[in-house]
Write a protein that holds these residues in place. Structure first.
Motif, PDB file in Angstrom:
ATOM      1  N   ALA A  27       4.368   1.670 -10.777  1.00 31.13           N
ATOM      2  CA  ALA A  27       3.520   2.217  -9.716  1.00 31.13           C
ATOM      3  C   ALA A  27       2.068   1.778  -9.899  1.00 31.13           C
ATOM      4  N   ILE A  28       1.595   1.769 -11.141  1.00 28.41           N
ATOM      5  CA  ILE A  28       0.214   1.320 -11.402  1.00 28.41           C
ATOM      6  C   ILE A  28       0.048  -0.136 -10.973  1.00 28.41           C
ATOM      7  N   LEU A  29       1.007  -0.971 -11.354  1.00 28.30           N
ATOM      8  CA  LEU A  29       0.928  -2.389 -11.001  1.00 28.30           C
ATOM      9  C   LEU A  29       1.014  -2.577  -9.494  1.00 28.30           C
ATOM     10  N   SER A  30       1.911  -1.852  -8.840  1.00 30.86           N
ATOM     11  CA  SER A  30       2.028  -1.944  -7.377  1.00 30.86           C
ATOM     12  C   SER A  30       0.749  -1.486  -6.693  1.00 30.86           C
ATOM     13  N   GLY A  31       0.160  -0.414  -7.197  1.00 33.71           N
ATOM     14  CA  GLY A  31      -1.090   0.079  -6.635  1.00 33.71           C
ATOM     15  C   GLY A  31      -2.219  -0.928  -6.779  1.00 33.71           C
ATOM     16  N   MET A  32      -2.320  -1.554  -7.951  1.00 34.26           N
ATOM     17  CA  MET A  32      -3.360  -2.567  -8.146  1.00 34.26           C
ATOM     18  C   MET A  32      -3.144  -3.758  -7.220  1.00 34.26           C
ATOM     19  N   MET A  33      -1.890  -4.170  -7.084  1.00 33.95           N
ATOM     20  CA  MET A  33      -1.577  -5.314  -6.233  1.00 33.95           C
ATOM     21  C   MET A  33      -1.924  -5.010  -4.776  1.00 33.95           C
ATOM     22  N   MET A  34      -1.503  -3.847  -4.285  1.00 34.35           N
ATOM     23  CA  MET A  34      -1.781  -3.474  -2.895  1.00 34.35           C
ATOM     24  C   MET A  34      -3.283  -3.315  -2.661  1.00 34.35           C
ATOM     25  N   ALA A  35      -3.972  -2.670  -3.576  1.00 33.13           N
ATOM     26  CA  ALA A  35      -5.414  -2.429  -3.402  1.00 33.13           C
ATOM     27  C   ALA A  35      -6.186  -3.748  -3.333  1.00 33.13           C
ATOM     28  N   THR A  36      -5.865  -4.681  -4.207  1.00 34.66           N
ATOM     29  CA  THR A  36      -6.599  -5.952  -4.188  1.00 34.66           C
ATOM     30  C   THR A  36      -6.285  -6.756  -2.931  1.00 34.66           C
ATOM     31  N   GLU A  37      -5.025  -6.745  -2.486  1.00 31.92           N
ATOM     32  CA  GLU A  37      -4.681  -7.469  -1.260  1.00 31.92           C
ATOM     33  C   GLU A  37      -5.343  -6.834  -0.040  1.00 31.92           C
ATOM     34  N   TRP A  38      -5.339  -5.509   0.044  1.00 34.11           N
ATOM     35  CA  TRP A  38      -5.966  -4.837   1.179  1.00 34.11           C
ATOM     36  C   TRP A  38      -7.473  -5.039   1.168  1.00 34.11           C
ATOM     37  N   LEU A  39      -8.079  -5.017  -0.013  1.00 30.51           N
ATOM     38  CA  LEU A  39      -9.517  -5.235  -0.109  1.00 30.51           C
ATOM     39  C   LEU A  39      -9.893  -6.624   0.409  1.00 30.51           C
ATOM     40  N   VAL A  40      -9.160  -7.636  -0.015  1.00 29.24           N
ATOM     41  CA  VAL A  40      -9.457  -8.998   0.438  1.00 29.24           C
ATOM     42  C   VAL A  40      -9.164  -9.141   1.928  1.00 29.24           C
ATOM     43  N   ALA A  41      -8.074  -8.523   2.416  1.00 23.98           N
ATOM     44  CA  ALA A  41      -7.777  -8.566   3.856  1.00 23.98           C
ATOM     45  C   ALA A  41      -8.905  -7.908   4.649  1.00 23.98           C
ATOM     46  N   PHE A  42      -9.420  -6.798   4.149  1.00 21.49           N
ATOM     47  CA  PHE A  42     -10.531  -6.115   4.818  1.00 21.49           C
ATOM     48  C   PHE A  42     -11.777  -6.997   4.831  1.00 21.49           C
ATOM     49  N   LEU A  43     -12.075  -7.645   3.702  1.00 23.82           N
ATOM     50  CA  LEU A  43     -13.241  -8.521   3.640  1.00 23.82           C
ATOM     51  C   LEU A  43     -13.092  -9.716   4.580  1.00 23.82           C
TER      52      LEU A  43
END
Length: 190
Positions: free
Chosen positions: A86-102
């Motif tokens: 779950a920690i790894l999935s959360g980090m992966m999703m957060a970084t992808e969403w952050l870059v998509a938002f940027l």
């Protein structure tokens, strides 16, 4: 075809980053060859799941694949495997969403990277570099370190190689972006 190649490298990078985290945190209970096969099988299954089913099932496949890898290859309970998955999935999703938002803030079009291979490469490289950085920070802050602590030399060489390759890709995409219509905004950043 170019998108599938890009996603193939994304899954390879995600697998190597997961390996780095799991090897540092937990002692391995299987031989290296079995673990490499398990990583390859789980990440290939997640890649195929994404090609068939899309983004939402990809997150579930990513989580389940990492839980299976942890439970089969490392000395840990199912609860610990779920926690680290779950920690790894959360980090992966957060970084992808952050870059998509940027990217959305820069281009004004959400999800534009799905229609533009250069933008997809930018999204993939930057999000995986952030993901790698998040994992490294987590490892530095983590109090639980029972693993070998050392990466096998081949894995270390691949990670170093991918780091330099990522920088080359970013530089190339920025240069190409300044002359490509849908990436002309990169010229302003450069």
């Amino acid at each position: 075809m170019a998108q599938q190649i890009c996603f193939g490298f994304v899954y390879l990078a995600e697998g190597l980053i997961a390996w780095q985290l799991f090897e540092a945190l937990l002692p391995r209970k299987r031989k290296l060859g079995i673990c490499v096969s398990m990583y390859a099988l789980c990440y290939l299954a997640a890649f195929l799941m994404y090609q068939i089913a899309g983004q939402l099932l990809n997150v579930v496949a990513f989580l389940l694949g990492n839980v299976v890898i942890l439970f089969v290859c490392y000395r840990c309970s199912l609860g610990t495997a779920l926690f680290y998955g779950a920690i790894l999935s959360g980090m992966m999703m957060a970084t992808e969403w952050l870059v998509a938002f940027l990217l959305f803030q820069i281009t004004g079009k959400y999800g534009s990277f799905f229609q533009s291979v250069p933008q997809l490469v930018v999204m993939a490289v930057i999000s995986k570099l952030l993901y790698f950085l998040c994992v490294r920070i987590y490892l530095m802050l983590s109090k639980r370190r029972q693993g070998t602590g050392k990466l096998p030399p081949m894995v270390a060489a691949v990670l170093i190689g991918f780091s330099f390759l990522s920088l080359a890709v970013i530089f190339t995409v920025f240069l190409l972006g300044s002359s490509t219509e849908d990436l002309s905004w990169m010229e302003q950043l450069w």
